[in-house]
Design a protein around this motif. Structure first.
Motif, PDB file in Angstrom:
ATOM      1  N   ARG A 244       5.781   1.315   1.102  1.00 30.33           N
ATOM      2  CA  ARG A 244       4.918   0.147   1.063  1.00 30.33           C
ATOM      3  C   ARG A 244       4.771  -0.338  -0.370  1.00 30.33           C
ATOM      4  O   ARG A 244       4.802  -1.533  -0.646  1.00 30.33           O
ATOM      5  N   SER A 247       7.908  -2.113  -1.456  1.00 30.29           N
ATOM      6  CA  SER A 247       8.075  -3.448  -0.873  1.00 30.29           C
ATOM      7  C   SER A 247       7.133  -4.432  -1.556  1.00 30.29           C
ATOM      8  O   SER A 247       7.487  -5.585  -1.786  1.00 30.29           O
ATOM      9  N   SER A 248       5.933  -3.954  -1.931  1.00 31.71           N
ATOM     10  CA  SER A 248       5.018  -4.868  -2.605  1.00 31.71           C
ATOM     11  C   SER A 248       5.571  -5.202  -3.989  1.00 31.71           C
ATOM     12  O   SER A 248       5.452  -6.335  -4.461  1.00 31.71           O
ATOM     13  N   ARG A 251       8.303  -7.754  -3.812  1.00 28.50           N
ATOM     14  CA  ARG A 251       7.845  -9.087  -3.520  1.00 28.50           C
ATOM     15  C   ARG A 251       7.485  -9.845  -4.780  1.00 28.50           C
ATOM     16  O   ARG A 251       7.484 -11.070  -4.775  1.00 28.50           O
TER      17      ARG A 251
ATOM     18  N   MET B   1      -1.324  -0.266  -6.040  1.00 29.04           N
ATOM     19  CA  MET B   1      -1.065   1.175  -6.031  1.00 29.04           C
ATOM     20  C   MET B   1      -2.341   1.939  -5.756  1.00 29.04           C
ATOM     21  O   MET B   1      -2.310   2.977  -5.141  1.00 29.04           O
ATOM     22  N   GLU B   4      -3.160   2.291  -2.061  1.00 28.41           N
ATOM     23  CA  GLU B   4      -2.536   3.424  -1.374  1.00 28.41           C
ATOM     24  C   GLU B   4      -3.401   4.665  -1.535  1.00 28.41           C
ATOM     25  O   GLU B   4      -3.559   5.452  -0.604  1.00 28.41           O
ATOM     26  N   GLN B   7      -6.367   4.443   0.681  1.00 27.80           N
ATOM     27  CA  GLN B   7      -6.024   4.580   2.098  1.00 27.80           C
ATOM     28  C   GLN B   7      -5.634   5.990   2.459  1.00 27.80           C
ATOM     29  O   GLN B   7      -5.744   6.385   3.617  1.00 27.80           O
ATOM     30  N   ILE B  11      -5.954   7.612   6.124  1.00 20.79           N
ATOM     31  CA  ILE B  11      -4.773   7.840   6.944  1.00 20.79           C
ATOM     32  C   ILE B  11      -4.768   9.288   7.437  1.00 20.79           C
ATOM     33  O   ILE B  11      -4.556   9.559   8.627  1.00 20.79           O
ATOM     34  N   ALA B  41      -2.625   0.396   6.565  1.00 19.07           N
ATOM     35  CA  ALA B  41      -1.325   1.005   6.801  1.00 19.07           C
ATOM     36  C   ALA B  41      -1.383   1.808   8.073  1.00 19.07           C
ATOM     37  O   ALA B  41      -2.249   2.659   8.226  1.00 19.07           O
ATOM     38  N   GLU B 105       5.027 -12.090   1.945  1.00 20.89           N
ATOM     39  CA  GLU B 105       6.327 -11.416   1.878  1.00 20.89           C
ATOM     40  C   GLU B 105       7.455 -12.382   1.610  1.00 20.89           C
ATOM     41  O   GLU B 105       8.386 -12.098   0.894  1.00 20.89           O
ATOM     42  N   GLN B 155       0.478 -13.376  -6.941  1.00 28.63           N
ATOM     43  CA  GLN B 155       1.126 -12.593  -7.987  1.00 28.63           C
ATOM     44  C   GLN B 155       1.390 -11.181  -7.522  1.00 28.63           C
ATOM     45  O   GLN B 155       2.336 -10.540  -7.954  1.00 28.63           O
ATOM     46  N   PHE B 156       0.515 -10.685  -6.667  1.00 31.14           N
ATOM     47  CA  PHE B 156       0.703  -9.336  -6.160  1.00 31.14           C
ATOM     48  C   PHE B 156       0.179  -9.288  -4.747  1.00 31.14           C
ATOM     49  O   PHE B 156      -0.883  -9.821  -4.450  1.00 31.14           O
ATOM     50  N   ALA B 157       0.915  -8.646  -3.863  1.00 36.14           N
ATOM     51  CA  ALA B 157       0.425  -8.454  -2.498  1.00 36.14           C
ATOM     52  C   ALA B 157       0.739  -7.031  -2.085  1.00 36.14           C
ATOM     53  O   ALA B 157       1.837  -6.535  -2.341  1.00 36.14           O
ATOM     54  N   ALA B 158      -0.210  -6.361  -1.458  1.00 35.75           N
ATOM     55  CA  ALA B 158       0.024  -4.982  -1.031  1.00 35.75           C
ATOM     56  C   ALA B 158       1.118  -4.963   0.023  1.00 35.75           C
ATOM     57  O   ALA B 158       1.368  -5.955   0.705  1.00 35.75           O
ATOM     58  N   GLY B 159       1.785  -3.830   0.131  1.00 35.03           N
ATOM     59  CA  GLY B 159       2.879  -3.749   1.087  1.00 35.03           C
ATOM     60  C   GLY B 159       2.362  -3.465   2.481  1.00 35.03           C
ATOM     61  O   GLY B 159       1.401  -2.736   2.663  1.00 35.03           O
ATOM     62  N   ARG B 160       3.015  -4.037   3.470  1.00 36.22           N
ATOM     63  CA  ARG B 160       2.690  -3.710   4.844  1.00 36.22           C
ATOM     64  C   ARG B 160       3.634  -2.618   5.302  1.00 36.22           C
ATOM     65  O   ARG B 160       4.587  -2.260   4.613  1.00 36.22           O
ATOM     66  N   ASP B 161       3.386  -2.114   6.516  1.00 36.22           N
ATOM     67  CA  ASP B 161       4.275  -1.092   7.035  1.00 36.22           C
ATOM     68  C   ASP B 161       5.664  -1.666   7.229  1.00 36.22           C
ATOM     69  O   ASP B 161       5.825  -2.836   7.556  1.00 36.22           O
ATOM     70  N   LEU B 162       6.641  -0.826   7.057  1.00 36.55           N
ATOM     71  CA  LEU B 162       8.007  -1.331   7.115  1.00 36.55           C
ATOM     72  C   LEU B 162       8.516  -1.422   8.520  1.00 36.55           C
ATOM     73  O   LEU B 162       8.397  -0.503   9.302  1.00 36.55           O
TER      74      LEU B 162
END
Lengths: 283, 225
Positions: A244, A247-248, A251, B1, B4, B7, B11, B41, B105, B155-162
């Motif tokens: 994750r 991927s961020s 982006r 970061m 994560e 979370q 999780i 996540a 994305e 400018q920044f976006a947290a990642g989603r599940d792949l």
């Protein structure tokens, strides 16, 4: 002669000290080169091509933590094999006025390893500080070496062959810094040829800096790439939180369009070097 | 970061809960997980074997709901509303936040109109409030709101599940990045060499010039004498 220390003291070294010692050594060495090209005989205490410089380190000792902030140079008297005491005390007084909290914590010198004669100087300092530290800077440049060529020695009483003797033992240290120090040391490290060189040398220096920065970035990305490929092949169990984050990160990527970027980037660095020269020229 | 890190505990907690429960209780664990405000996540929870067993059973809608939160958007929910359980307001909010992440994305600049359509929001004020309070303050997104051009620059976006296929495209992007930076390094090196050779030529030129001047001076002085 050097095993590792067991005194439990934590040493913190400020980069200013390292820059000071290195500067002292460089000055002495370049003066030696300059004067030896004018005179043929030289009977100072320089041994061959590597002169030894001596000085004092000062700082604060709080409990078990020894923090070395600053250093100053001392004269070495080759006839008595000791440091000039009067000069040291005068300097100590001056520094006490400016930095009332700093104490003399030890001394420094240059060379590749601690020697027997150093113990003599060490013992002489023991009346100022019961357990002085000895900071040794190795001036020979070894491109393969990754750590700093600085070693900190303490003295311990060990029984060797039935005789209790003081020997040097290595101690580990960490580098500690404050913001103001970081900025100034960084500035000193990046001094460019200030005689205005030519646009070309300044440009080359600037580009070299950028080159190494990009090279580091490149190697980090390569590691990530390798890791992801291994994950895809199944050699490593998938770690979702890492994926994750990657991927961020990706982006953020199209920060600038790539073809125009290269030209613009190079043009900008050219312009900045030219501007630097013009400002020097007009002042 | 640091999202994560925040979370990670949640999780672990939900994965443990999910492994211990079965059936309807597991369904409520899923609902609780998807309403949890700081959790974005879900692939770890999806991977728990108890949940995979839901496939095809009467509780499969919970599995679908979890999948929706892992990979889907608010529009997916609206299109499939019949097959999925009713969402509580917390879940609606989370799904909209995840929708913003998905939109980020593909584009770095998100026009307000697109955002308003995807999020079912009618006016700009509400959209901006949502973006500021729910997305930026929670830290999943960082960017600039441009009201004049009616867009949101991310400018920044947290990642989603792949999604399963995304790993391949990420590797491709990384290798493109590597080739670009390699090329850049090569061209910088060339420029450095060029700068150095220009320097050499300039010095030589200067020396030649001075030599010529000296010669001219000598020949002039000879002529005079």
């Amino acid at each position: 002669m050097a095993s590792s220390s067991s005194s439990g003291l934590t040493f913190k070294l400020h980069p200013l000290v390292i820059v000071n010692i290195s500067d002292h050594y460089t000055r002495v060495k370049s003066q030696m080169n300059h004067s030896s090209s004018a005179t043929t005989t030289n009977d100072d205490n320089n041994n061959g091509a590597q002169p030894r410089v001596y000085g004092c380190v000062i700082g604060i000792q709080r409990g078990r933590t020894v923090e070395i902030f600053n250093s100053f140079e001392l004269l070495y008297d080759p006839s008595t094999h000791s440091l000039d005491r009067a000069f040291l005390e005068k300097k100590q007084e001056l520094y006490k006025k400016v930095f009332p909290h700093f104490y003399i914590l030890g001394w420094y010198s240059t060379g590749s390893d601690a020697q027997e004669s150093d113990m003599h100087i060490h013992k002489a300092l023991m009346d100022i500080n019961e357990s002085p530290v000895y900071v040794l800077l190795n001036p020979s440049i070894n491109p393969a070496q990754k750590d700093l060529p600085v070693t900190i020695f303490e003295s311990e009483l060990h029984v060797i062959e039935g005789i209790p003797q003081l020997i040097f033992v290595r101690s580990s240290y960490t580098i500690e810094t404050v913001e103001a120090e970081r900025i100034s040391v960084d500035h000193v490290a990046h001094l460019k040829p200030s005689d205005g060189g030519s646009a070309a040398t300044q440009l080359a220096a600037h580009l070299t800096g950028i080159h190494s920065a990009i090279k580091m970035l490149n190697s980090r990305i390569r590691v990530l790439h390798h890791y992801l490929v291994a994950m895809q092949k199944g050699e490593i169990p998938c770690e979702n939180s890492l994926l994750r984050q990657v991927s961020s990160l990706l982006r953020r990527l199209p920060a600038i369009e790539s073809e125009k970027f290269q030209d613009d980037f190079l043009m900008v660095s050219l312009f900045s070097s030219f501007l630097n020269i013009f400002t020097i020229f007009y002042h | 970061m640091d999202i994560e890190q925040r979370q990670a505990e949640l999780i672990d907690h939900f994965v443990k809960q999910a492994s211990n429960q079965k059936g309807a209780a597991l369904g409520s664990v899923i609902v609780e997980a998807t309403s949890q405000p700081s959790l974005f996540a879900f692939s770890e929870i999806l991977a728990v074997p108890n949940i995979a067993e839901f496939e095809g059973t009467e509780n499969s809608k919970y599995l679908d709901m979890l999948r929706l939160f892992a990979h889907g958007t608010w529009s997916d929910y609206k299109n499939n509303a019949g097959h999925l359980p009713q969402l509580v307001p917390d879940q609606v909010l989370k799904l909209k936040q995840l929708t913003v992440l998905t939109l980020a994305e593909t584009n770095k600049v998100l026009p307000y109109d697109e955002l308003m359509e995807e999020l079912d929001v009618t006016n700009v004020r509400e959209l901006e409030d949502f973006l500021i309070n729910e997305c930026m303050y929670t830290g999943i997104v960082r960017g600039k709101l441009d009201q004049l051009r009616r867009c949101f620059e991310v400018q920044f976006a947290a990642g989603r599940d792949l999604r399963p296929g995304q790993l391949g495209s990420m590797i491709q992007t990384l290798s493109n990045w590597l080739t670009t930076s390699d090329n850049l390094l090569i061209s910088i090196q060339e420029k450095i060499k060029w700068a150095d050779s220009m320097n050499e030529m300039d010095k030589k030129h200067r020396k030649d010039l001075e030599e010529k001047v000296e010669e001219a001076k000598k020949s002039l002085s000879h002529k005079v004498c």
